[in-house]
Motif scaffolding. Sequence first.
Motif, PDB file in Angstrom:
ATOM      1  N   PRO A 128      -0.528  22.512   3.741  1.00 21.39           N
ATOM      2  CA  PRO A 128      -1.270  21.989   4.891  1.00 21.39           C
ATOM      3  C   PRO A 128      -1.523  23.061   5.932  1.00 21.39           C
ATOM      4  CG  PRO A 128       1.019  21.381   5.060  1.00 21.39           C
ATOM      5  CD  PRO A 128       0.853  22.058   3.718  1.00 21.39           C
ATOM      6  N   LYS A 129      -2.593  22.889   6.679  1.00 18.87           N
ATOM      7  CA  LYS A 129      -2.857  23.760   7.822  1.00 18.87           C
ATOM      8  C   LYS A 129      -2.163  23.128   9.024  1.00 18.87           C
ATOM      9  CE  LYS A 129      -6.374  26.005  10.502  1.00 18.87           C
ATOM     10  NZ  LYS A 129      -7.742  26.429  10.585  1.00 18.87           N
ATOM     11  N   LEU A 130      -1.253  23.864   9.611  1.00 23.40           N
ATOM     12  CA  LEU A 130      -0.485  23.346  10.731  1.00 23.40           C
ATOM     13  C   LEU A 130      -1.295  23.552  12.004  1.00 23.40           C
ATOM     14  CD1 LEU A 130       2.929  24.863   9.631  1.00 23.40           C
ATOM     15  CD2 LEU A 130       1.917  22.674   9.008  1.00 23.40           C
ATOM     16  N   VAL A 131      -1.581  22.464  12.699  1.00 25.82           N
ATOM     17  CA  VAL A 131      -2.484  22.561  13.837  1.00 25.82           C
ATOM     18  C   VAL A 131      -1.822  22.307  15.187  1.00 25.82           C
ATOM     19  CG1 VAL A 131      -4.530  21.983  12.503  1.00 25.82           C
ATOM     20  CG2 VAL A 131      -3.217  20.161  13.537  1.00 25.82           C
ATOM     21  N   ALA A 158       1.772  24.901  21.376  1.00 30.26           N
ATOM     22  CA  ALA A 158       3.059  24.743  22.054  1.00 30.26           C
ATOM     23  C   ALA A 158       3.487  26.062  22.698  1.00 30.26           C
ATOM     24  CB  ALA A 158       4.122  24.281  21.062  1.00 30.26           C
ATOM     25  N   GLU A 159       4.249  25.960  23.763  1.00 27.89           N
ATOM     26  CA  GLU A 159       4.848  27.135  24.403  1.00 27.89           C
ATOM     27  C   GLU A 159       6.070  27.493  23.566  1.00 27.89           C
ATOM     28  OE1 GLU A 159       5.189  30.105  27.217  1.00 27.89           O
ATOM     29  OE2 GLU A 159       3.675  28.528  27.314  1.00 27.89           O
ATOM     30  N   ARG A 218       5.857  21.998   8.177  1.00 23.70           N
ATOM     31  CA  ARG A 218       5.267  20.667   8.333  1.00 23.70           C
ATOM     32  C   ARG A 218       6.106  19.810   9.264  1.00 23.70           C
ATOM     33  NH1 ARG A 218       5.570  17.821   4.046  1.00 23.70           N
ATOM     34  NH2 ARG A 218       6.774  19.252   2.771  1.00 23.70           N
ATOM     35  N   SER A 219       7.426  19.960   9.196  1.00 29.11           N
ATOM     36  CA  SER A 219       8.320  19.189  10.061  1.00 29.11           C
ATOM     37  C   SER A 219       8.117  19.557  11.524  1.00 29.11           C
ATOM     38  CB  SER A 219       9.787  19.417   9.662  1.00 29.11           C
ATOM     39  OG  SER A 219      10.021  18.966   8.351  1.00 29.11           O
ATOM     40  N   VAL A 220       8.080  20.859  11.820  1.00 29.04           N
ATOM     41  CA  VAL A 220       7.875  21.302  13.203  1.00 29.04           C
ATOM     42  C   VAL A 220       6.532  20.805  13.711  1.00 29.04           C
ATOM     43  CG1 VAL A 220       7.460  23.344  14.644  1.00 29.04           C
ATOM     44  CG2 VAL A 220       9.406  23.290  13.072  1.00 29.04           C
ATOM     45  N   ASP A 221       5.494  20.900  12.888  1.00 30.27           N
ATOM     46  CA  ASP A 221       4.166  20.452  13.312  1.00 30.27           C
ATOM     47  C   ASP A 221       4.173  18.957  13.620  1.00 30.27           C
ATOM     48  OD1 ASP A 221       1.504  21.608  13.747  1.00 30.27           O
ATOM     49  OD2 ASP A 221       0.856  20.118  12.281  1.00 30.27           O
ATOM     50  N   GLU A 222       4.877  18.175  12.811  1.00 30.42           N
ATOM     51  CA  GLU A 222       4.947  16.728  13.053  1.00 30.42           C
ATOM     52  C   GLU A 222       5.742  16.418  14.320  1.00 30.42           C
ATOM     53  OE1 GLU A 222       6.490  12.670  10.814  1.00 30.42           O
ATOM     54  OE2 GLU A 222       5.928  14.390   9.604  1.00 30.42           O
ATOM     55  N   ILE A 223       6.821  17.153  14.558  1.00 31.02           N
ATOM     56  CA  ILE A 223       7.625  16.946  15.762  1.00 31.02           C
ATOM     57  C   ILE A 223       6.778  17.251  17.002  1.00 31.02           C
ATOM     58  CG2 ILE A 223       9.587  17.863  17.085  1.00 31.02           C
ATOM     59  CD1 ILE A 223      10.928  18.293  14.244  1.00 31.02           C
ATOM     60  N   ARG A 265       3.485  17.177  17.187  1.00 34.14           N
ATOM     61  CA  ARG A 265       2.454  16.133  17.286  1.00 34.14           C
ATOM     62  C   ARG A 265       3.024  14.875  17.927  1.00 34.14           C
ATOM     63  NH1 ARG A 265       1.540  13.286  12.135  1.00 34.14           N
ATOM     64  NH2 ARG A 265       3.271  12.152  13.010  1.00 34.14           N
ATOM     65  N   ASN A 266       4.207  14.465  17.507  1.00 36.36           N
ATOM     66  CA  ASN A 266       4.832  13.263  18.071  1.00 36.36           C
ATOM     67  C   ASN A 266       5.111  13.438  19.559  1.00 36.36           C
ATOM     68  OD1 ASN A 266       4.713  12.194  15.515  1.00 36.36           O
ATOM     69  ND2 ASN A 266       6.882  12.468  15.076  1.00 36.36           N
ATOM     70  N   LYS A 267       5.525  14.633  19.957  1.00 36.89           N
ATOM     71  CA  LYS A 267       5.787  14.896  21.376  1.00 36.89           C
ATOM     72  C   LYS A 267       4.480  14.846  22.172  1.00 36.89           C
ATOM     73  CE  LYS A 267       9.324  15.691  23.925  1.00 36.89           C
ATOM     74  NZ  LYS A 267      10.152  14.541  24.227  1.00 36.89           N
ATOM     75  N   MET A 268       3.425  15.394  21.600  1.00 39.44           N
ATOM     76  CA  MET A 268       2.124  15.359  22.263  1.00 39.44           C
ATOM     77  C   MET A 268       1.636  13.918  22.419  1.00 39.44           C
ATOM     78  SD  MET A 268       0.303  18.586  20.368  1.00 39.44           S
ATOM     79  CE  MET A 268      -1.315  18.338  21.070  1.00 39.44           C
ATOM     80  N   ALA A 269       1.956  13.073  21.450  1.00 38.98           N
ATOM     81  CA  ALA A 269       1.502  11.680  21.489  1.00 38.98           C
ATOM     82  C   ALA A 269       2.227  10.870  22.560  1.00 38.98           C
ATOM     83  CB  ALA A 269       1.696  11.037  20.120  1.00 38.98           C
TER      84      ALA A 269
END
Length: 184
Positions: free
Chosen positions: A31-34, A39-40, A122-127, A129-133
């Motif tokens: 996957p392309k991590l977006v 993030a800082e 993928r895990s970091v990207d999902e974490i 994303r969830n924080k952004m949400a």
Amino acid sequence: MALNTNLTTSTGLSDGAVTHYQKSLLAYAKPKLVHAQFAEKISMPRNSGKVVQFRRLVPLDTIITPLTEATQPDGQTLTEEAITATAYQYGGYAAGSDFLQLTHLDPFVVMATELMGDQSGRSVDEIVRNKMAETTNIQYANSKTAIYALKTTDKMSTTEIRLAVRTLKTNKAIQDNEKFLEMM
């Protein structure tokens, strides 16, 4: 005397007699991590706690009143705000015996390392994303107030897009080439 010739289809032989084993491994789509790219990112020194505090100066209001000749304007009060973030530890592992590593046809450790590195990204990207949400600065189409209320027919109007741009500008959102980043 009958000649008893073993064939590739003989029942006593293993699959190794009929199957070519390709030693190079098949690649899988990655996957392309977006999300994490926005993030800082910092490195926290050892033994410095698990909460990091960022500080920034609050932007000053615009000044639209002309100066009066020979009069010094009032000094401005600078205000600083703090933003904190808590570090958490995530991880997993896959164990393989020394015998498995010695006898497996594929390079088990290399395969497992690549697979777990992909899982980590993928895990970091999902974490992230969830924080952004979790943010409260969300604008939905047709004045909806929650994502579950949206329908496939809901589209943002020109007025709603202008409002979103105004909100981003008011909050001094970072722009790239005079364009705002959007996450949908």
